[in-house]
Motif scaffolding. Sequence first.
Motif, PDB file in Angstrom:
ATOM      1  N   ASN A  85       0.849  -1.193   0.000  1.00 51.94           N
ATOM      2  CA  ASN A  85       0.000   0.000   0.000  1.00 51.94           C
ATOM      3  C   ASN A  85       0.883   1.241   0.000  1.00 51.94           C
ATOM      4  O   ASN A  85       1.822   1.343   0.804  1.00 51.94           O
ATOM      5  N   LEU A  86       0.577   2.188  -0.879  1.00 55.76           N
ATOM      6  CA  LEU A  86       1.313   3.440  -0.973  1.00 55.76           C
ATOM      7  C   LEU A  86       0.320   4.595  -0.925  1.00 55.76           C
ATOM      8  O   LEU A  86      -0.592   4.661  -1.746  1.00 55.76           O
ATOM      9  N   ASP A  87       0.475   5.491   0.030  1.00 61.16           N
ATOM     10  CA  ASP A  87      -0.406   6.644   0.177  1.00 61.16           C
ATOM     11  C   ASP A  87       0.313   7.895  -0.317  1.00 61.16           C
ATOM     12  O   ASP A  87       1.391   8.242   0.195  1.00 61.16           O
ATOM     13  N   TYR A  88      -0.293   8.571  -1.302  1.00 62.79           N
ATOM     14  CA  TYR A  88       0.317   9.755  -1.902  1.00 62.79           C
ATOM     15  C   TYR A  88      -0.595  10.973  -1.751  1.00 62.79           C
ATOM     16  O   TYR A  88      -1.828  10.852  -1.755  1.00 62.79           O
ATOM     17  N   LEU A  89       0.030  12.138  -1.653  1.00 62.93           N
ATOM     18  CA  LEU A  89      -0.645  13.414  -1.839  1.00 62.93           C
ATOM     19  C   LEU A  89      -0.237  13.912  -3.217  1.00 62.93           C
ATOM     20  O   LEU A  89       0.944  14.178  -3.463  1.00 62.93           O
ATOM     21  N   ILE A  90      -1.212  14.009  -4.129  1.00 61.32           N
ATOM     22  CA  ILE A  90      -0.925  14.296  -5.535  1.00 61.32           C
ATOM     23  C   ILE A  90      -1.480  15.666  -5.915  1.00 61.32           C
ATOM     24  O   ILE A  90      -2.590  16.031  -5.516  1.00 61.32           O
ATOM     25  N   LEU A  91      -0.691  16.413  -6.701  1.00 59.17           N
ATOM     26  CA  LEU A  91      -1.113  17.726  -7.185  1.00 59.17           C
ATOM     27  C   LEU A  91      -1.049  17.740  -8.704  1.00 59.17           C
ATOM     28  O   LEU A  91      -0.018  18.043  -9.302  1.00 59.17           O
ATOM     29  N   PRO A  92      -2.149  17.411  -9.384  1.00 63.05           N
ATOM     30  CA  PRO A  92      -2.198  17.511 -10.845  1.00 63.05           C
ATOM     31  C   PRO A  92      -2.476  18.942 -11.303  1.00 63.05           C
ATOM     32  O   PRO A  92      -3.253  19.664 -10.682  1.00 63.05           O
ATOM     33  N   ALA A 147      -4.066  11.633 -18.041  1.00 61.00           N
ATOM     34  CA  ALA A 147      -4.994  11.948 -19.118  1.00 61.00           C
ATOM     35  C   ALA A 147      -6.312  11.242 -18.842  1.00 61.00           C
ATOM     36  O   ALA A 147      -6.330  10.112 -18.329  1.00 61.00           O
ATOM     37  N   GLY A 148      -7.406  11.912 -19.165  1.00 63.60           N
ATOM     38  CA  GLY A 148      -8.692  11.298 -18.904  1.00 63.60           C
ATOM     39  C   GLY A 148      -9.837  12.088 -19.507  1.00 63.60           C
ATOM     40  O   GLY A 148      -9.638  13.017 -20.292  1.00 63.60           O
ATOM     41  N   TYR A 163      -6.114   8.117 -16.393  1.00 62.97           N
ATOM     42  CA  TYR A 163      -4.987   7.194 -16.371  1.00 62.97           C
ATOM     43  C   TYR A 163      -3.739   7.983 -16.001  1.00 62.97           C
ATOM     44  O   TYR A 163      -3.367   8.932 -16.697  1.00 62.97           O
ATOM     45  N   ASN A 164      -3.098   7.616 -14.879  1.00 63.98           N
ATOM     46  CA  ASN A 164      -1.905   8.299 -14.394  1.00 63.98           C
ATOM     47  C   ASN A 164      -0.678   7.424 -14.593  1.00 63.98           C
ATOM     48  O   ASN A 164      -0.671   6.247 -14.194  1.00 63.98           O
ATOM     49  N   ILE A 165       0.363   7.989 -15.186  1.00 68.32           N
ATOM     50  CA  ILE A 165       1.629   7.292 -15.407  1.00 68.32           C
ATOM     51  C   ILE A 165       2.740   8.063 -14.704  1.00 68.32           C
ATOM     52  O   ILE A 165       2.885   9.274 -14.908  1.00 68.32           O
ATOM     53  N   SER A 166       3.529   7.378 -13.878  1.00 71.10           N
ATOM     54  CA  SER A 166       4.664   8.001 -13.210  1.00 71.10           C
ATOM     55  C   SER A 166       5.916   7.872 -14.068  1.00 71.10           C
ATOM     56  O   SER A 166       6.149   6.838 -14.703  1.00 71.10           O
ATOM     57  N   LEU A 167       6.731   8.921 -14.057  1.00 70.03           N
ATOM     58  CA  LEU A 167       8.017   8.918 -14.735  1.00 70.03           C
ATOM     59  C   LEU A 167       9.165   8.711 -13.753  1.00 70.03           C
ATOM     60  O   LEU A 167      10.268   8.339 -14.146  1.00 70.03           O
ATOM     61  N   GLY A 168       8.915   8.961 -12.475  1.00 68.91           N
ATOM     62  CA  GLY A 168       9.940   8.780 -11.451  1.00 68.91           C
ATOM     63  C   GLY A 168      10.009   7.337 -10.979  1.00 68.91           C
ATOM     64  O   GLY A 168       9.020   6.606 -10.991  1.00 68.91           O
ATOM     65  N   LYS A 169      11.180   6.921 -10.540  1.00 70.89           N
ATOM     66  CA  LYS A 169      11.365   5.568 -10.027  1.00 70.89           C
ATOM     67  C   LYS A 169      10.680   5.410  -8.669  1.00 70.89           C
ATOM     68  O   LYS A 169      10.738   6.294  -7.818  1.00 70.89           O
ATOM     69  N   ASN A 190       1.575   3.118 -11.940  1.00 71.46           N
ATOM     70  CA  ASN A 190       0.548   3.500 -12.913  1.00 71.46           C
ATOM     71  C   ASN A 190      -0.821   3.190 -12.311  1.00 71.46           C
ATOM     72  O   ASN A 190      -0.988   2.174 -11.636  1.00 71.46           O
ATOM     73  N   VAL A 191      -1.771   4.092 -12.520  1.00 70.22           N
ATOM     74  CA  VAL A 191      -3.060   4.034 -11.825  1.00 70.22           C
ATOM     75  C   VAL A 191      -4.183   4.404 -12.779  1.00 70.22           C
ATOM     76  O   VAL A 191      -4.087   5.390 -13.515  1.00 70.22           O
ATOM     77  N   VAL A 192      -5.256   3.628 -12.764  1.00 69.19           N
ATOM     78  CA  VAL A 192      -6.513   3.975 -13.423  1.00 69.19           C
ATOM     79  C   VAL A 192      -7.487   4.419 -12.339  1.00 69.19           C
ATOM     80  O   VAL A 192      -7.687   3.714 -11.346  1.00 69.19           O
ATOM     81  N   GLN A 193      -8.084   5.589 -12.525  1.00 74.22           N
ATOM     82  CA  GLN A 193      -9.024   6.151 -11.554  1.00 74.22           C
ATOM     83  C   GLN A 193     -10.420   6.263 -12.162  1.00 74.22           C
ATOM     84  O   GLN A 193     -10.572   6.724 -13.298  1.00 74.22           O
ATOM     85  N   LEU A 194     -11.421   5.849 -11.407  1.00 69.04           N
ATOM     86  CA  LEU A 194     -12.829   6.076 -11.734  1.00 69.04           C
ATOM     87  C   LEU A 194     -13.429   6.886 -10.597  1.00 69.04           C
ATOM     88  O   LEU A 194     -13.306   6.496  -9.432  1.00 69.04           O
ATOM     89  N   PHE A 195     -14.080   8.007 -10.907  1.00 66.37           N
ATOM     90  CA  PHE A 195     -14.483   8.911  -9.833  1.00 66.37           C
ATOM     91  C   PHE A 195     -15.769   9.645 -10.187  1.00 66.37           C
ATOM     92  O   PHE A 195     -16.218   9.675 -11.334  1.00 66.37           O
ATOM     93  N   ALA A 196     -16.340  10.242  -9.150  1.00 70.56           N
ATOM     94  CA  ALA A 196     -17.489  11.133  -9.299  1.00 70.56           C
ATOM     95  C   ALA A 196     -17.260  12.329  -8.384  1.00 70.56           C
ATOM     96  O   ALA A 196     -16.490  12.248  -7.418  1.00 70.56           O
TER      97      ALA A 196
END
Length: 210
Positions: A85-92, A147-148, A163-169, A190-196
């Motif tokens: 499990n990896l918990d991230y705070l993401i800023l797109p 992208a989505g 669909y989120n793709i990471s470039l960092g290791k 890499n992550v696929v997100q479905l949301f409302a």
Amino acid sequence: MRPLLFSWLVLGSLSLGAQGIGIKAGLNFANVTNASSLTSSNRTGFMAGLFLAPPSKKILSSRTELIFSRQGYNFQTGSNTGHVNLDYLILPQLMGINITHFVQVQLGAQMALLLNAKADSAQGNGPPNTPGSVMSYYNRFDYGFGAGVEIHPVLGLLIGARYNISLGKLYKDLATGQPPSFSSADARNNVVQLFAGWTFGQSSSKKKTQ
């Protein structure tokens, strides 16, 4: 890295008065790429957060988000099985392409800060599973792109997928030892997100554009 993330938050908050604000939540279907040393599979998590989006009558618009995202992967090797499990705070920071008033395509860049990591193994033959020891194997900062598409069927309601793709290791370059139950040094998220979600004030902004 934390001052950089804080700067993003400050810049976003300064423009709150001129932007629409919304909330969103949904499911993550996460995995890793470049993981040839094991058999990995999707791990289901969740995401939730808020976003800033200025109403726009033009084709192009912008979107800034602050998202908590639980992701990771399930794994199986010749001698071990388990999950991470990896918990991230993401800023797109995204650009929106408005196909109609009801459909928007989004793409852009994002950065992320790892808040917590936990590795559970059926064999238990990795390093001790304490927050300090597991976190020491991972890079705290990540970056990539997403992208989505979003559908806005009525009022402020939105439904979307991304669909989120990471470039960092994912893992640090370690002089000795291996990450817990994992040995692919070039692995990336890499992550696929479905949301409302809901955009506040969306109904009034639509009336002005009609």
